[in-house]
Scaffold this motif. Structure first.
Motif, short mmCIF file in Angstrom:
data_model
loop_
_atom_site.label_atom_id
_atom_site.label_comp_id
_atom_site.label_asym_id
_atom_site.label_seq_id
_atom_site.Cartn_x
_atom_site.Cartn_y
_atom_site.Cartn_z
N UNK A 302 -21.37 49.34 85.73
CA UNK A 302 -21.73 50.76 85.76
C UNK A 302 -20.81 51.62 84.90
N UNK A 303 -19.84 50.99 84.26
CA UNK A 303 -18.84 51.70 83.44
C UNK A 303 -18.08 52.73 84.28
N UNK A 304 -17.73 52.32 85.49
CA UNK A 304 -16.90 53.19 86.33
C UNK A 304 -15.60 53.48 85.59
N UNK A 305 -15.26 54.76 85.38
CA UNK A 305 -14.06 55.09 84.58
C UNK A 305 -12.77 54.52 85.16
N UNK A 306 -12.68 54.42 86.47
CA UNK A 306 -11.45 53.90 87.07
C UNK A 306 -11.28 52.42 86.75
N UNK A 307 -12.37 51.67 86.75
CA UNK A 307 -12.32 50.25 86.39
C UNK A 307 -11.96 50.09 84.92
N UNK A 325 0.98 58.17 82.00
CA UNK A 325 0.58 59.41 82.66
C UNK A 325 -0.78 59.89 82.14
N UNK A 326 -0.95 59.88 80.82
CA UNK A 326 -2.22 60.33 80.25
C UNK A 326 -3.37 59.43 80.68
N UNK A 327 -3.16 58.13 80.70
CA UNK A 327 -4.24 57.21 81.10
C UNK A 327 -4.60 57.41 82.57
N UNK A 328 -3.60 57.58 83.44
CA UNK A 328 -3.89 57.73 84.86
C UNK A 328 -4.59 59.06 85.15
N UNK A 329 -4.19 60.13 84.46
CA UNK A 329 -4.89 61.41 84.65
C UNK A 329 -6.33 61.30 84.15
N UNK A 330 -6.53 60.62 83.04
CA UNK A 330 -7.89 60.40 82.54
C UNK A 330 -8.71 59.59 83.54
N UNK A 331 -8.08 58.56 84.14
CA UNK A 331 -8.77 57.72 85.11
C UNK A 331 -9.21 58.52 86.33
N UNK A 333 -9.54 61.86 86.60
CA UNK A 333 -10.52 62.89 86.23
C UNK A 333 -11.88 62.26 85.97
N UNK A 334 -11.88 61.10 85.28
CA UNK A 334 -13.14 60.42 85.00
C UNK A 334 -13.83 59.94 86.26
N UNK A 335 -13.05 59.42 87.22
CA UNK A 335 -13.65 58.96 88.48
C UNK A 335 -14.29 60.12 89.22
N UNK A 336 -13.61 61.27 89.24
CA UNK A 336 -14.17 62.44 89.92
C UNK A 336 -15.51 62.82 89.30
N UNK A 464 -5.09 53.63 95.28
CA UNK A 464 -5.77 53.93 96.55
C UNK A 464 -7.26 54.19 96.31
N UNK A 465 -7.58 54.91 95.24
CA UNK A 465 -8.99 55.16 94.92
C UNK A 465 -9.73 53.86 94.62
N UNK A 466 -9.08 52.96 93.88
CA UNK A 466 -9.74 51.70 93.54
C UNK A 466 -9.97 50.87 94.79
#
Length: 486
Positions: A302-307, A325-331, A333-336, A464-466
Motif C-alpha cells: 500500500x506504500x505506507x509512508x512509515x514502512x 531527524x528529517x526522515x523521522x519527521x517525514x515518516x 507526517x506521511x503516516x498522518x 510505537x506507531x509501526x
C-alpha cells in the motif's frame, strides 16, 4: 575453540573446487573445472577454467572470431563440488576475459540438491534464524531446574514442551522452535545447546523473490522493531518439505548464500536474552505471527509512508542525526496523511467551495483588474494549510503518552523556545516545525548531540506507531515510548 551452534551449516563460507556445468550453443552442457567462493554476507563468485562455451562465432570465408571481454546471463547455473554437494546459482552472469578463463557472478547460491527444472524453482519450506530472535520467542527451551550437586548420581535436563510454538492460517504455518545438539560421547564433558529457528511452511509454495519479500525481509524487520536495533539474518535454508504435517524432515533443502546472509548460526543463552530485551514476545502476545508478517507485506504494497521510510531504517546502517531527524519527521507526517486521507479530502473539498464563494464575493463587490484577480486566485491557496506541528500533535495523540513531555526536556527545545523569529512559539510540535524548516532549507544548523537526542525520541514515536500498525498491544507501544527494553 568455540563449539559450532546446534543449527548446522551445510557448508561454511569458503572457496571450493568444483566442476561447472555451462550450457553451450548446441543445447548441451559443457563441464569445466573451476572454483566457487561462497562468502558470508556477499554474493557468490566463481572462476572457470577451460574453453568457455558460446565464445567463438563463425567468419565469412571460414574460420572463427571472438571479442573480449564477453558476458552471458544464465537464470540458473550449477556446479558440482568435489565433496559431492551441488551448488545452484540464481541470476548468474559469466564474464569471459579470454577464451579459456571466465568469472561467474551471481545473485545467490543454493547449496543442496540439484534443481528440479529450468523454469524457476519454487519452495514450500523456509527455515530462518535472525539475531537475538530468542528474545521474542518468550519461552526458554528447557524448564528451570535446581543446580545439581557434584555427588548426585543423575543429572537431567527437562525440555519445556511449550517452547515449540505453532500458528497457521489458510495459506501457511509458522513454527517457532529450537534446534538442539547434545554432547554426550565424552565422559568428561556433557552439554546441551539450543538454536532458535523459525520454520514457515507454505501451502502453495513461493519463488525465491517471494521468499525474500514476503517472509525473510518482514521477519528481519519485525525482530529489529521488537528489539529496537538492527538484527542480521544469520541463517537461511529453503526447500520442499515432506508431506506429513508438522514434519521436521525435508524432501529437498538448500542453504542460501548471498548478500545479507551472515552464515553465523548461534545458540540461545540467558545472558543474551537479558542483554537484548524485546518490547513484545509471541508467547504472551496474542497476535498470530503470520498475521503480523502478512500485515507488514500489505502495508508495503500500500506504500505506507512509515514502512517506506522508518521501516527501511530498521535494517539500514546508522545515519547522521540531521538526516535521521528529517526522515523521522517525514515518516510521522506521511503516516498522518496516509491514515487521514478521507478526512483531509473532505476538508479540501469544503475549503475549495468556501474559497470560490469568497472570491466571487470579492470580485462582484470590487472593480479589481484582471491582473489583481489572477494574483488573488494564485495566492489564495486552493488547499487548506495543515502545518507539521498540527500533524505531529495528532500523531502523538494516538500512541501512549510521553512523547511530548520527553521532547520538551531536550536541549533543542530549550534552545528554540525563545527563538525571536517566533516569539509565540507554544510547544515541542511548534519547535519541531521550526527546526525542520531550518534543516530542510539550510537556514540554520544545530549541534549533533541535540539532534541525536531529538532523533531518539522521534524514533520511539515512529516505532510505537509501526507496532500499532502491525497490531501490537498498547503495552508494547507504551514500553517503547518509555524507553524500556531497547
Amino acid at each position: 575453540m568455540d563449539e559450532p551452534a546446534a543449527l548446522k551449516l551445510a557448508l561454511p563460507p569458503d572457496t571450493y573446487r568444483c566442476t561447472w556445468k555451462i550450457p553451450n550453443a548446441e543445447g548441451g552442457i559443457d563441464e569445466l573445472a573451476g572454483d566457487i567462493h561462497l562468502r558470508a554476507n556477499k554474493s557468490p563468485r566463481g572462476d572457470v577454467y577451460g574453453e568457455i562455451p558460446e565464445i567463438w562465432e563463425p567468419m565469412e570465408g571460414g574460420g572463427k572470431s571472438a571479442d573480449f571481454p564477453q558476458e552471458k546471463d544464465h537464470p540458473i547455473l550449477t556446479c558440482n563440488l568435489v565433496n559431492g554437494k551441488v551448488v545452484t546459482l540464481l541470476g548468474a552472469r559469466v564474464f569471459a576475459f579470454t577464451s579459456d578463463r571466465a568469472t561467474v557472478l551471481a545473485r545467490c547460491a543454493l547449496v543442496g540438491d540439484p534443481p528440479s527444472g529450468q523454469d524457476g524453482l519454487r519452495f514450500d519450506r523456509i527455515k530462518i534464524q535472525v539475531g537475538n530472535i530468542s528474545s521474542i520467542f518468550g519461552v526458554a527451551p528447557t524448564r528451570r531446574t535446581p543446580l545439581p550437586a557434584v555427588s548426585d548420581d543423575i543429572w537431567s535436563v527437562e525440555r519445556e514442551p511449550e517452547s515449540s510454538q505453532w500458528w497457521e492460517d489458510s495459506g501457511a504455518s509458522f513454527w517457532m522452535a529450537y534446534d538442539s545438539s547434545l554432547t554426550a560421547a565424552d565422559p568428561y564433558h556433557f552439554r546441551v545447546r539450543f538454536s532458535p529457528v523459525v520454520i514457515i511452511d507454505l501451502n502453495d509454495g513461493a519463488t525465491f523473490d517471494e521468499v525474500l519479500e514476503q517472509w525473510l525481509s518482514p521477519l528481519q524487520n519485525i525482530v529489529s522493531l521488537a528489539l529496537g536495533k538492527r538484527q542480521e539474518v544469520t541463517f537461511l535454508a529453503i526447500g520442499t518439505r515432506r508431506a506429513e504435517p508438522r514434519s521436521v524432515g525435508w524432501s529437498s533443502k538448500y542453504q542460501v548464500f548471498g548478500y545479507g546472509l551472515h552464515q553465523e548460526p548461534f545458540d540461545s543463552t540467558l545472558k543474551d536474552v537479558i542483554r537484548n530485551p524485546a518490547v513484545m514476545d509471541w508467547k504472551t502476545d496474542a497476535k498470530n505471527p503470520l498475521e503480523v508478517l502478512r500485515t507488514w507485506s500489505a502495508l508495503r504494497e500500500q506504500h505506507n509512508p512509515l514502512i517506506e521510510t522508518y521501516g527501511t531504517l530498521l535494517t539500514a546502517q546508522p545515519q547522521h542525526p540531521r538526516a535521521k531527524v528529517l526522515l523521522l519527521l517525514q515518516a510521522l507526517e506521511g503516516l498522518h496523511g496516509f491514515e487521514n486521507k478521507e478526512k483531509e479530502a473532505e476538508l479540501s473539498l469544503a475549503h475549495r467551495d468556501r474559497r470560490l464563494e469568497i472570491l466571487n464575493e470579492i470580485f462582484s463587490a470590487t472593480s479589481l483588474s484582471g491582473k489583481d484577480k489572477r494574483f488573488l486566485k494564485r495566492n489564495f491557496t486552493s488547499r487548506p494549510l495543515v502545518s507539521l506541528d498540527a500533524r505531529l500533535r495528532e500523531s502523538f495523540s494516538v500512541i501512549p503518552d510521553g512523547v511530548m513531555s520527553a521532547l520538551a526536556s531536550t536541549s533543542l527545545m530549550e534552545t528554540l523556545a525563545c527563538d525571536p523569529r517566533e516569539p509565540k512559539i507554544k510547544d515541542p510540535a511548534d519547535i519541531l516545525r521550526l527546526a525542520r524548516n531550518d534543516l530542510s532549507h539550510g537556514n540554520r544548523g544545530y549541534p549533533i548531540q541535540d539532534l541525536e537526542e531529538v532523533a531518539e525520541i522521534l524514533e520511539r514515536a515512529a516505532r510505537a506507531h509501526l507496532l500499532r500498525c502491525l497490531g501490537g498491544s498498547q503495552a508494547a507501544q507504551a514500553n517503547v515510548i518509555k524507553g524500556e527494553g531497547n
